[in-house]
Scaffold this motif. Structure first.
Motif: not given
Length: 375
Positions: A183-188, A190
């Motif tokens: 899973t890739v977070r939105d913060q990563e 960004d």
């Protein structure tokens, strides 16, 4: 540039004589194998395994190795009978958008040079047609004994051809991508976007082969009898978390630097006075002249003002506690009021008794005086 192949481009009924020229060259430093003891060259010689002797190029032919290891001889005469229509022709078969070509298929690159004055006009015609259509030409051609696939496109004022792999020669990316569950977070994402924006673009002409330059320096130093330059110590690769933190810091620093450059002269700020807030002035309780009843009333008024407002959002327990506190306060106030009334009555009785005694004394004195006058 020396041509490596001569033929013609078949563009419908138009034939364009061309020469095939390599469009790229390798600048890699090549080495020879030597005998480390005496520096003698190590060479490969072609030896027949059956006769155990070296053979000449004229004695060497072709063969296909079967699955069981047996050799099937194939002669040039056998290959010459094959129906290859593209033996000396680059046959254009279609025109497609450039984005239809997978970069994985691209191989060697060549320039197609017009061969002679008669080829200038049809060569220019094909080049301008490719420019205006924003498409590339897909062609077949034969080179070094095999039929190949190529893509023709315009590079400057010339036509270039890229050798393409056949579609069945490109492997599917099976087992290459990481398995699911990542899973890739939105913060990563960004941070990755910010990093790409920070790196920006680059002029490819500024890039060069640093490894080749370092090898050439070593060779030059050894040839001059000098000590080769010491290699620079490379920083050890950090962990992913450390890398992300370093990238975040670098992106932040780049943004601060960019904001500082883009910021113009500082304008004088306009200062405005804020309107004063209305303060609620609480009235002080009136000073009493020593009367207990007035003091008691003042205490009741202060108690009422200090009593907090009831909130409808309070729980049932809070309501019960507040109600009992109110009843206790009311009972206390009532007791104080009753005591104040009793004290007032006592004071009134005392003043009445004093007035009665005074009036009685006065009347008694008047009677005594009148009796004395009579006597």
């Amino acid at each position: 540039m020396r041509s490596i192949w001569n033929g013609a481009i078949s563009f419908g009924l138009v034939s364009i004589p061309i020469k095939l020229v390599n469009a790229t060259e390798s600048h890699a430093v090549s080495f020879r194998q030597i005998h480390t003891e005496d520096g003698g060259r190590i060479r490969y010689r072609k030896v027949c395994e059956l006769e155990d002797r070296e053979v000449t190029q004229a004695e060497i032919g072709k063969a296909y190795e079967d699955a069981d290891g047996s050799m099937i001889p194939i002669t040039d005469e056998d290959l010459s009978q094959l129906p290859i229509p593209t033996a000396r022709t680059i046959e254009i078969v279609a025109f497609v958008p450039e984005d239809r070509i997978d970069p994985l298929q691209m191989g060697s690159a060549y320039y197609l040079a017009a061969s002679g004055a008669p080829a200038a006009k049809p060569y220019t015609l094909l080049r301008e047609a490719l420019k205006r259509s924003n498409r590339v030409a897909i062609a077949k051609f034969a080179l070094r004994g095999r039929e190949r696939l190529g893509m023709l496109r315009v590079v400057g004022d010339a036509i270039a051809m890229h050798g393409l792999l056949w579609p069945d020669e490109v492997r599917a990316p099976e087992g290459v991508a990481p398995e699911g569950g990542v899973t890739v977070r939105d913060q990563e994402l960004d941070l990755a976007d910010a990093l790409m924006d920070t790196l920006g673009e680059i002029d490819l002409d500024d890039l060069h082969d640093e490894y080749r330059e370092a090898v050439e320096e070593v060779v030059a130093a050894k040839a001059a009898g000098e000590r080769p330059p010491e290699a620079r110590e490379e920083a050890a690769p950090g962990k992913v978390l450390d890398l992300m933190a370093a990238l975040e810091n670098s992106v932040r620093a780049a943004r601060e630097s960019r904001d500082g450059e883009e910021a113009g002269p500082v304008e004088e700020a306009e200062v405005r006075s804020l309107p004063q807030r209305k303060t609620s002035s609480r009235r002080a309780p009136k000073e009493t002249g020593g009367k207990k009843s007035t003091s008691t009333a003042a205490k009741k008024t202060a108690a009422k003002k200090a009593e907090p407002k009831k909130s409808t959002a309070k729980s049932g327990t809070a309501r019960a506690t507040s109600a009992s506190s109110s009843r206790a306060g009311a009972a206390s106030a009532s007791a104080k009021k009753t005591a104040a009334k009793g004290t007032a009555k006592k004071a009134a009785a005392r003043s009445t008794a004093k007035e009665t005694a005074k009036s009685t004394g006065r009347s008694t004195a008047k009677k005594t005086a009148s009796r004395r006058r009579s006597a």
